[in-house]
Design a protein around this motif. Structure first.
Motif, PDB file in Angstrom:
ATOM      1  N   LEU A   1       0.818  -1.215   0.000  1.00 13.79           N
ATOM      2  CA  LEU A   1       0.000   0.000   0.000  1.00 13.79           C
ATOM      3  C   LEU A   1       0.850   1.263   0.000  1.00 13.79           C
ATOM      4  CD1 LEU A   1      -2.690  -1.008   2.660  1.00 13.79           C
ATOM      5  CD2 LEU A   1      -2.795  -1.289   0.181  1.00 13.79           C
ATOM      6  N   LYS A   2       2.123   1.126  -0.337  1.00 14.88           N
ATOM      7  CA  LYS A   2       3.066   2.245  -0.217  1.00 14.88           C
ATOM      8  C   LYS A   2       2.628   3.473  -1.002  1.00 14.88           C
ATOM      9  CE  LYS A   2       7.844   3.467  -1.344  1.00 14.88           C
ATOM     10  NZ  LYS A   2       9.120   2.971  -1.884  1.00 14.88           N
ATOM     11  N   ASN A   3       2.253   3.286  -2.270  1.00 13.27           N
ATOM     12  CA  ASN A   3       1.931   4.439  -3.121  1.00 13.27           C
ATOM     13  C   ASN A   3       0.570   5.038  -2.809  1.00 13.27           C
ATOM     14  OD1 ASN A   3       4.334   4.406  -4.798  1.00 13.27           O
ATOM     15  ND2 ASN A   3       3.555   2.489  -5.630  1.00 13.27           N
ATOM     16  N   ILE A   4      -0.424   4.182  -2.590  1.00 14.49           N
ATOM     17  CA  ILE A   4      -1.763   4.701  -2.330  1.00 14.49           C
ATOM     18  C   ILE A   4      -1.867   5.298  -0.927  1.00 14.49           C
ATOM     19  CG2 ILE A   4      -2.841   2.622  -1.371  1.00 14.49           C
ATOM     20  CD1 ILE A   4      -5.262   3.218  -3.162  1.00 14.49           C
ATOM     21  N   ALA A   5      -0.962   4.931  -0.025  1.00 13.07           N
ATOM     22  CA  ALA A   5      -0.988   5.466   1.340  1.00 13.07           C
ATOM     23  C   ALA A   5      -0.718   6.964   1.343  1.00 13.07           C
ATOM     24  CB  ALA A   5       0.039   4.744   2.211  1.00 13.07           C
ATOM     25  N   ARG A   6       0.254   7.402   0.542  1.00 12.46           N
ATOM     26  CA  ARG A   6       0.563   8.831   0.466  1.00 12.46           C
ATOM     27  C   ARG A   6      -0.628   9.590  -0.114  1.00 12.46           C
ATOM     28  NH1 ARG A   6       5.685  11.295  -0.092  1.00 12.46           N
ATOM     29  NH2 ARG A   6       6.580   9.277  -0.610  1.00 12.46           N
ATOM     30  N   PHE A   7      -1.220   9.017  -1.174  1.00 15.48           N
ATOM     31  CA  PHE A   7      -2.406   9.634  -1.785  1.00 15.48           C
ATOM     32  C   PHE A   7      -3.533   9.724  -0.764  1.00 15.48           C
ATOM     33  CE2 PHE A   7      -6.577   8.723  -3.641  1.00 15.48           C
ATOM     34  CZ  PHE A   7      -6.742   9.834  -4.459  1.00 15.48           C
TER      35      PHE A   7
ATOM     36  N   LEU B   1     -11.185   4.289  -5.813  1.00 18.30           N
ATOM     37  CA  LEU B   1     -11.832   4.859  -6.999  1.00 18.30           C
ATOM     38  C   LEU B   1     -11.113   6.123  -7.455  1.00 18.30           C
ATOM     39  CD1 LEU B   1     -14.232   4.752  -8.974  1.00 18.30           C
ATOM     40  CD2 LEU B   1     -15.553   6.064  -7.304  1.00 18.30           C
ATOM     41  N   SER B   2     -10.825   7.034  -6.542  1.00 17.51           N
ATOM     42  CA  SER B   2     -10.164   8.294  -6.896  1.00 17.51           C
ATOM     43  C   SER B   2      -8.744   8.048  -7.394  1.00 17.51           C
ATOM     44  CB  SER B   2     -10.139   9.230  -5.684  1.00 17.51           C
ATOM     45  OG  SER B   2     -11.434   9.481  -5.208  1.00 17.51           O
ATOM     46  N   TYR B   3      -8.034   7.129  -6.731  1.00 16.60           N
ATOM     47  CA  TYR B   3      -6.658   6.817  -7.140  1.00 16.60           C
ATOM     48  C   TYR B   3      -6.634   6.285  -8.567  1.00 16.60           C
ATOM     49  CZ  TYR B   3      -1.930   4.838  -6.908  1.00 16.60           C
ATOM     50  OH  TYR B   3      -0.608   4.538  -7.154  1.00 16.60           O
ATOM     51  N   ALA B   4      -7.565   5.384  -8.887  1.00 15.61           N
ATOM     52  CA  ALA B   4      -7.622   4.827 -10.243  1.00 15.61           C
ATOM     53  C   ALA B   4      -7.944   5.898 -11.273  1.00 15.61           C
ATOM     54  CB  ALA B   4      -8.664   3.713 -10.298  1.00 15.61           C
ATOM     55  N   VAL B   5      -8.869   6.793 -10.943  1.00 15.10           N
ATOM     56  CA  VAL B   5      -9.232   7.869 -11.870  1.00 15.10           C
ATOM     57  C   VAL B   5      -8.057   8.803 -12.103  1.00 15.10           C
ATOM     58  CG1 VAL B   5     -10.690   9.920 -12.156  1.00 15.10           C
ATOM     59  CG2 VAL B   5     -11.698   7.779 -11.337  1.00 15.10           C
TER      60      VAL B   5
ATOM     61  N   LEU C   1       3.106   3.035 -15.039  1.00 14.83           N
ATOM     62  CA  LEU C   1       1.935   3.622 -14.384  1.00 14.83           C
ATOM     63  C   LEU C   1       0.792   2.615 -14.313  1.00 14.83           C
ATOM     64  CD1 LEU C   1       1.890   7.217 -15.934  1.00 14.83           C
ATOM     65  CD2 LEU C   1       2.463   6.600 -13.589  1.00 14.83           C
ATOM     66  N   ARG C   2       0.603   1.872 -15.396  1.00 14.65           N
ATOM     67  CA  ARG C   2      -0.464   0.872 -15.426  1.00 14.65           C
ATOM     68  C   ARG C   2      -0.200  -0.237 -14.405  1.00 14.65           C
ATOM     69  NH1 ARG C   2      -0.254   0.027 -20.426  1.00 14.65           N
ATOM     70  NH2 ARG C   2      -1.891   1.487 -21.047  1.00 14.65           N
ATOM     71  N   SER C   3       1.053  -0.638 -14.288  1.00 16.90           N
ATOM     72  CA  SER C   3       1.418  -1.690 -13.341  1.00 16.90           C
ATOM     73  C   SER C   3       1.218  -1.227 -11.903  1.00 16.90           C
ATOM     74  CB  SER C   3       2.879  -2.098 -13.570  1.00 16.90           C
ATOM     75  OG  SER C   3       3.298  -3.017 -12.593  1.00 16.90           O
ATOM     76  N   ILE C   4       1.618   0.016 -11.608  1.00 17.42           N
ATOM     77  CA  ILE C   4       1.450   0.570 -10.258  1.00 17.42           C
ATOM     78  C   ILE C   4      -0.035   0.651  -9.906  1.00 17.42           C
ATOM     79  CG2 ILE C   4       1.731   2.649  -8.854  1.00 17.42           C
ATOM     80  CD1 ILE C   4       4.320   3.186 -10.435  1.00 17.42           C
ATOM     81  N   GLU C   5      -0.829   1.147 -10.838  1.00 25.85           N
ATOM     82  CA  GLU C   5      -2.265   1.288 -10.608  1.00 25.85           C
ATOM     83  C   GLU C   5      -2.904  -0.065 -10.294  1.00 25.85           C
ATOM     84  OE1 GLU C   5      -6.288   2.566 -13.110  1.00 25.85           O
ATOM     85  OE2 GLU C   5      -4.324   2.551 -14.081  1.00 25.85           O
ATOM     86  N   LYS C   6      -2.600  -1.068 -11.114  1.00 29.42           N
ATOM     87  CA  LYS C   6      -3.190  -2.392 -10.918  1.00 29.42           C
ATOM     88  C   LYS C   6      -2.766  -2.995  -9.588  1.00 29.42           C
ATOM     89  CE  LYS C   6      -3.631  -6.920 -13.151  1.00 29.42           C
ATOM     90  NZ  LYS C   6      -3.249  -7.756 -14.311  1.00 29.42           N
ATOM     91  N   HIS C   7      -1.484  -2.857  -9.255  1.00 27.06           N
ATOM     92  CA  HIS C   7      -0.967  -3.434  -8.009  1.00 27.06           C
ATOM     93  C   HIS C   7      -1.618  -2.786  -6.791  1.00 27.06           C
ATOM     94  CE1 HIS C   7       1.847  -5.080  -5.102  1.00 27.06           C
ATOM     95  NE2 HIS C   7       2.064  -3.848  -4.666  1.00 27.06           N
TER      96      HIS C   7
ATOM     97  N   THR D   1      -9.114  -3.621 -12.753  1.00 30.58           N
ATOM     98  CA  THR D   1      -9.231  -2.296 -12.151  1.00 30.58           C
ATOM     99  C   THR D   1     -10.623  -1.720 -12.373  1.00 30.58           C
ATOM    100  OG1 THR D   1      -6.864  -1.898 -12.487  1.00 30.58           O
ATOM    101  CG2 THR D   1      -8.253   0.021 -12.097  1.00 30.58           C
ATOM    102  N   ARG D   2     -11.178  -1.931 -13.562  1.00 22.13           N
ATOM    103  CA  ARG D   2     -12.520  -1.408 -13.849  1.00 22.13           C
ATOM    104  C   ARG D   2     -13.572  -2.057 -12.949  1.00 22.13           C
ATOM    105  NH1 ARG D   2     -13.003  -0.778 -20.483  1.00 22.13           N
ATOM    106  NH2 ARG D   2     -11.332   0.780 -20.692  1.00 22.13           N
ATOM    107  N   ARG D   3     -13.454  -3.377 -12.756  1.00 26.78           N
ATOM    108  CA  ARG D   3     -14.427  -4.063 -11.894  1.00 26.78           C
ATOM    109  C   ARG D   3     -14.269  -3.601 -10.446  1.00 26.78           C
ATOM    110  NH1 ARG D   3     -14.113  -9.758 -10.295  1.00 26.78           N
ATOM    111  NH2 ARG D   3     -12.778 -10.094 -12.093  1.00 26.78           N
ATOM    112  N   ALA D   4     -13.027  -3.390 -10.020  1.00 31.82           N
ATOM    113  CA  ALA D   4     -12.793  -2.899  -8.660  1.00 31.82           C
ATOM    114  C   ALA D   4     -13.388  -1.501  -8.481  1.00 31.82           C
ATOM    115  CB  ALA D   4     -11.303  -2.877  -8.360  1.00 31.82           C
ATOM    116  N   CYS D   5     -13.255  -0.654  -9.494  1.00 34.61           N
ATOM    117  CA  CYS D   5     -13.812   0.707  -9.420  1.00 34.61           C
ATOM    118  C   CYS D   5     -15.330   0.675  -9.388  1.00 34.61           C
ATOM    119  CB  CYS D   5     -13.319   1.537 -10.602  1.00 34.61           C
ATOM    120  SG  CYS D   5     -11.569   1.969 -10.513  1.00 34.61           S
TER     121      CYS D   5
END
Length: 414
Positions: A54-60, A225-229, A251-257, A330-334
């Motif tokens: 959760l390293k990247n999404i934690a800062r967001f 949802l916001s992070y993916a957008v 970027l796509r790999s980071i988003e999916k992970h 990612t779309r299904r998760a969103c």
């Protein structure tokens, strides 16, 4: 005209002075505070428990939580007939008042989040000050940013290994303290409803716990949802600037992970929230107190669609299945997160509006018709336009905060 008369429809025997006094803004109030608490808890999963995925999404989530924070008070300010008096709650602490206690917790939580962001971004701020100072042809925006960063830095320019390690320790300490404070921040809303003895639907000791769990669920869902957008927007910008294909793939790999990792924690908290909500309904039916007849009429008849179709069906069961199915995209998760946010909103709606749906006579009902087109300041504040204004404000604040504290930088480890 009495407050609430514009949007209240009465049925059967209702007292003359009974109306739906708490409207859409009181629905938005616990909803927004829940998003604040949930986003902070998501951020703390990395800072406190070292969940590396959760390293990247934690800062967001941390920056987004700070953007959501001022909006938590906005629905109350819009609902109050004398909004300028609202600041008195923050300025005159009183420990025997639940509302005043919220003011104390709110201010304390604000300081915790602000301090944590300062420690997380201190190294970035100092390096950016050095970079902008050395730049000869600074633009007006860069000059303004340099001034802001100089003010925020508070003169702490030490980037030694010892100083940076102290920053990391401070972040972990603040995040640890912030988790119970964030939970209390939203648990207070459930406490307010659960302590109203005059209302049979609200009077339950489970209410604060249910509010906390659903808050964490909604905050995590909004962050996913916001992070993916925002990541999709970053990929679009990267394509226009014609970088190498490796950058877009990264970027796509980071988003999916990040989305997949966070979705697992969303499932965990969803399970807890759904269990507590169903336990509350079963407990009410089993105990069958004197007011159960009117509550049963509201739950299983008047608000059946809102509770069992919208809240539990569309907002809980459907996203739960979507997240459990293999090969999560990612779309299904969103889509699942969007449904989760809808479900939590309906939970707030059914608690606030549903709790006022029956008369204190236990022989009549009231229905809330939300004003869609504002015809006065009252219908603007307590209608769809007021709710939408509250909902979009955090994204506007996040846009400017992201200029000062970039939520997507990855060069520092915290």
């Amino acid at each position: 005209m009495v407050h609430g008369e514009l949007w209240t429809i009465k049925e059967l025997f209702v007292l003359p002075n009974e109306y739906i006094y708490w409207s859409i803004q009181i629905v938005m109030y616990p909803y927004m505070t829940g998003l604040v608490a949930g986003a902070f808890v998501l951020s703390s999963l990395y800072h406190v428990f070292n969940v590396e995925s959760l390293k990247n999404i934690a800062r967001f989530a941390l920056v987004f939580s700070f953007a959501l924070l001022p909006v938590a008070m906005m629905p109350l300010m819009l609902h109050l007939q004398q909004p300028l008096r609202g600041v008195h709650v923050l300025m005159t602490p009183h420990f025997t008042s639940a509302i005043s206690a919220f003011g104390i917790v709110f201010l304390g939580y604000g300081f915790i989040v602000a301090a944590e962001i300062w420690f997380v971004y201190r190294t970035y701020i100092v390096r950016n000050i050095v970079r902008l100072r050395e730049k000869v042809d600074r633009s007006a925006g860069e000059t303004l940013l340099l001034t802001i960063h100089k003010i925020i830095a508070l003169g702490a320019y030490d980037l030694s290994e010892k100083a940076v390690a102290a920053d990391h320790k401070a972040v972990r300490l603040l995040a640890t303290i912030g988790i119970p404070v964030a939970c209390f921040l939203h648990g207070y809303a459930g406490f307010i409803f659960g302590s109203v003895k005059a209302n049979a639907l609200w009077m339950t000791p489970l209410m604060p716990v249910i509010f906390i769990c659903s808050a964490i669920v909604s905050g995590i869902a909004l962050c996913i949802l916001s992070y993916a957008v925002f990541m999709e927007i970053r990929k679009m910008i990267a394509k226009r600037s014609q970088p190498g294909p490796g950058q877009i793939a990264e970027l796509r790999s980071i988003e999916k992970h990040e989305v997949h990792s966070t979705a697992r924690y969303l499932l965990l908290f969803m399970t807890l929230a759904i269990t507590l909500e169903l336990l509350d309904v079963i407990f009410r039916g089993y105990t069958a107190v004197k007011s159960w007849d009117i509550i049963r009429e509201v739950i299983y008849n008047k608000d059946f669609v809102k509770i069992f179709i919208f809240q539990y069906g569309i907002g809980n069961v459907l996203p739960f299945i979507l997240l459990l199915l293999p090969r999560l995209s990612t779309r299904r998760a969103c889509l699942a997160c969007l449904l989760v946010l809808f479900g939590v909103f309906m939970m707030r709606w059914n608690v606030v509006i549903g709790g006022q749906a029956f008369s204190l006579t236990f022989a009549g009902f009231m229905e809330y018709h939300m004003p869609v087109i504002p015809t006065s300041m009252e219908t603007f504040k307590e209608g769809l336009t007021g709710a939408v204004s509250v909902a979009i404000t955090p994204f506007i604040l996040f846009y400017f905060l992201n200029k000062i504290f970039p939520a997507f930088i990855r060069d520092e480890k915290h």
